[in-house]
Design an enzyme around this catalytic site. Structure first.
Site, mmCIF file in Angstrom:
data_model
loop_
_atom_site.group_PDB
_atom_site.id
_atom_site.type_symbol
_atom_site.label_atom_id
_atom_site.label_comp_id
_atom_site.label_asym_id
_atom_site.label_seq_id
_atom_site.Cartn_x
_atom_site.Cartn_y
_atom_site.Cartn_z
ATOM 1 N N ARG A 223 6.188 10.863 8.860
ATOM 2 C CA ARG A 223 6.897 12.075 8.480
ATOM 3 C C ARG A 223 8.378 11.842 8.782
ATOM 4 O O ARG A 223 8.721 11.154 9.739
ATOM 5 C CB ARG A 223 6.386 13.280 9.262
ATOM 6 C CG ARG A 223 4.909 13.612 9.009
ATOM 7 C CD ARG A 223 4.470 14.784 9.859
ATOM 8 N NE ARG A 223 3.082 15.160 9.587
ATOM 9 C CZ ARG A 223 2.023 14.671 10.217
ATOM 10 N NH1 ARG A 223 2.202 13.759 11.183
ATOM 11 N NH2 ARG A 223 0.805 15.059 9.907
ATOM 12 N N LYS A 262 2.038 19.235 16.255
ATOM 13 C CA LYS A 262 1.255 20.465 16.321
ATOM 14 C C LYS A 262 -0.119 20.227 16.930
ATOM 15 O O LYS A 262 -0.664 21.082 17.623
ATOM 16 C CB LYS A 262 1.090 21.063 14.919
ATOM 17 C CG LYS A 262 2.373 21.611 14.316
ATOM 18 C CD LYS A 262 2.093 22.217 12.952
ATOM 19 C CE LYS A 262 3.360 22.783 12.334
ATOM 20 N NZ LYS A 262 3.102 23.380 11.000
ATOM 21 N N HIS A 342 9.150 12.653 1.774
ATOM 22 C CA HIS A 342 7.724 12.992 1.696
ATOM 23 C C HIS A 342 7.040 12.254 0.555
ATOM 24 O O HIS A 342 5.851 11.931 0.650
ATOM 25 C CB HIS A 342 7.515 14.494 1.543
ATOM 26 C CG HIS A 342 6.110 14.914 1.860
ATOM 27 N ND1 HIS A 342 5.679 15.177 3.139
ATOM 28 C CD2 HIS A 342 5.020 15.054 1.070
ATOM 29 C CE1 HIS A 342 4.399 15.475 3.125
ATOM 30 N NE2 HIS A 342 3.964 15.414 1.882
ATOM 31 N N ARG A 345 5.967 9.103 2.041
ATOM 32 C CA ARG A 345 4.747 9.276 2.845
ATOM 33 C C ARG A 345 3.520 9.355 1.942
ATOM 34 O O ARG A 345 2.502 8.724 2.206
ATOM 35 C CB ARG A 345 4.879 10.547 3.687
ATOM 36 C CG ARG A 345 3.650 10.920 4.512
ATOM 37 C CD ARG A 345 3.989 12.070 5.457
ATOM 38 N NE ARG A 345 2.821 12.728 5.989
ATOM 39 C CZ ARG A 345 2.077 12.290 7.015
ATOM 40 N NH1 ARG A 345 2.393 11.156 7.604
ATOM 41 N NH2 ARG A 345 1.026 12.966 7.434
ATOM 42 N N HIS A 368 -3.103 13.001 10.212
ATOM 43 C CA HIS A 368 -3.690 14.221 9.665
ATOM 44 C C HIS A 368 -4.649 14.838 10.677
ATOM 45 O O HIS A 368 -5.437 14.124 11.304
ATOM 46 C CB HIS A 368 -4.466 13.924 8.378
ATOM 47 C CG HIS A 368 -3.597 13.564 7.222
ATOM 48 N ND1 HIS A 368 -4.027 12.763 6.179
ATOM 49 C CD2 HIS A 368 -2.309 13.895 6.929
ATOM 50 C CE1 HIS A 368 -3.045 12.623 5.302
ATOM 51 N NE2 HIS A 368 -2.000 13.292 5.735
ATOM 52 N N TYR A 378 -7.249 10.775 -2.352
ATOM 53 C CA TYR A 378 -8.113 10.003 -3.234
ATOM 54 C C TYR A 378 -8.265 10.666 -4.599
ATOM 55 O O TYR A 378 -8.580 10.010 -5.584
ATOM 56 C CB TYR A 378 -9.480 9.803 -2.589
ATOM 57 C CG TYR A 378 -9.455 8.773 -1.485
ATOM 58 C CD1 TYR A 378 -9.952 7.488 -1.682
ATOM 59 C CD2 TYR A 378 -8.915 9.066 -0.233
ATOM 60 C CE1 TYR A 378 -9.911 6.539 -0.670
ATOM 61 C CE2 TYR A 378 -8.871 8.120 0.774
ATOM 62 C CZ TYR A 378 -9.370 6.858 0.549
ATOM 63 O OH TYR A 378 -9.313 5.926 1.552
#
Length: 398
Positions: A223, A262, A342, A345, A368, A378
């Site tokens: 990130r 987080k 992003h 990423r 994740h 996917y």
């Protein structure tokens, strides 16, 4: 500011702590502005009370009760939508700075909007739906902005319903059932586009200075806030890993601060390919040596500094990508799509999926918290990505 964890290694939220005897504590400010504390021998409902200690509600349950009590103490019967939203956000004592900024944005919007002055007892589900539709249709609000507004009002009205201030929550419906989702899906770069972009940057007299950073972002899946928060000590060349344990953020008033992941999934070690390691070696070797190292919440040694000897933040890199792509597209007819940190990423995640990386392992590398997010990658694979596997499986079965 070090990550606060309990004795079991779990990350503690703001206001939470654990004493040396093992007891948990939560500090908060009551409706009169006085600091108070509550205690429990357990953090969550999954914990067992230590032998010989009196059992009771876990700390997280106590926190929920405190939030409810704070709300109850400030909820008049003729409350307006704006007052409800303001009081709800006041009770959210353990949110991240970025979330708090989002709350302020919603409150500012409601302050200048007629809907914010209406009494909550008068709002029906039809009113809520028509208002949200009008924000998109008549006022040009994007789906993501309306989603943020509803993200405050829905739980706020839910509290009002549970406290019998209203009969039902008028925002208790799915946003996608009434609005057009105008959010643009993020598309990963193809292998050809990635090579073309990196080749252009490497050969450009100006943007070549950003080549190593661009390459790292495209080949680690970090990130951008994690990337900006990297320090010299996070790079382990002997082990071949990048330690990801923090994020660097900058508020609208130019205040720098460190934010912790987080969830525990965000704390991880990302493997370095040889190409990534070479880039990091150059970054470390060429890193400026300012007369005074910038320090943010006790963290220093940031890898990337701007001309003012301050750590570079997400906005810097977004602009570098934007300008580099714009220059490429002015020169070549075969234009590159929009590239952001992003997109890098997402490109890395898709690239690993195409190469057959186990989803569980990819989930770890990406940080994740939910494997469904990883599996969604996917679904972005195209015909060419799966054709070779189908043919190979058919040959093996023959």
């Amino acid at each position: 500011m070090a990550t606060r964890k309990d004795m079991k290694g779990r990350i503690l939220r703001r206001g939470e702590s654990q004493r040396k005897d093992g007891r948990y504590c939560f500090k908060y400010v009551d409706a009169k502005g006085k600091t108070r504390s509550v205690y429990s021998w357990t953090l969550t409902t999954h914990d067992f009370t230590p032998k010989g200690k009196r059992s009771g509600p876990c700390l997280r349950e106590l926190e929920q009760r405190i939030q409810r009590d704070l709300f109850d103490n400030v909820a008049p019967e003729n409350m307006t939508v704006l007052e409800l939203a303001a009081k709800y956000t006041e009770t959210k004592t353990a949110v991240r700075p970025t979330t708090r900024t989002g709350y302020k944005t919603v409150l500012n919007f409601l302050t200048g909007n007629e809907f914010g002055g209406r009494r909550i007892s008068d709002i029906t589900t039809l009113d809520a739906k028509e208002w949200l539709i009008s924000l998109q249709r008549d006022h040009g609000k994007r789906y993501s902005s309306i989603h943020t507004i509803r993200g405050v009002l829905r739980p706020a009205f839910q509290l009002a319903e549970e406290d019998d201030l209203i009969r039902r929550n008028p925002f208790n419906f799915e946003l996608a059932t009434i609005l057009v989702n105008d959010q643009v899906a993020r598309e990963a770069l193809t292998s050809k586009q990635e090579r073309r972009f990196l080749d252009f940057v490497r050969g450009d007299s100006h943007y070549s200075r950003y080549y190593d950073a661009f390459y790292i972002l495209l080949n680690t899946g970090l990130r951008i806030s994690e990337f900006c928060g990297l320090t010299v000590g996070d790079i382990d060349f002997e082990r071949g890993s990048v330690c990801v344990s923090k994020q660097l953020q900058r508020s609208s008033d130019m205040h720098y601060y460190i934010e912790r992941p987080k969830t525990s999934s965000g704390v991880r070690y990302v493997p370095m390919s040889e190409g990534v390691a070479e880039c990091f070696r150059r970054v470390v070797a060429n890193r400026p040596k300012p007369p005074m190292e910038p320090v943010v919440d006790g963290v220093s040694g940031f890898l990337f500094l701007d001309k003012n000897q301050k750590p570079r933040v997400a906005l810097h890199w977004e602009k570098y990508f934007q300008y580099a792509v714009a220059k490429h597209n002015r020169i070549y007819k075969d234009e590159l799509p929009k590239i952001t940190p992003h997109v890098c990423r997402h490109t890395f995640c898709s690239k690993m999926a195409r190469k057959g990386m186990d989803p569980v392992k990819l989930k770890y590398v990406m940080g994740h918290s939910d494997i469904d997010v990883t599996y969604n990658t996917y679904t972005h694979l195209g015909f060419d990505d799966v054709k070779a596997d189908v043919l190979r499986f058919e040959e093996e079965a023959a």
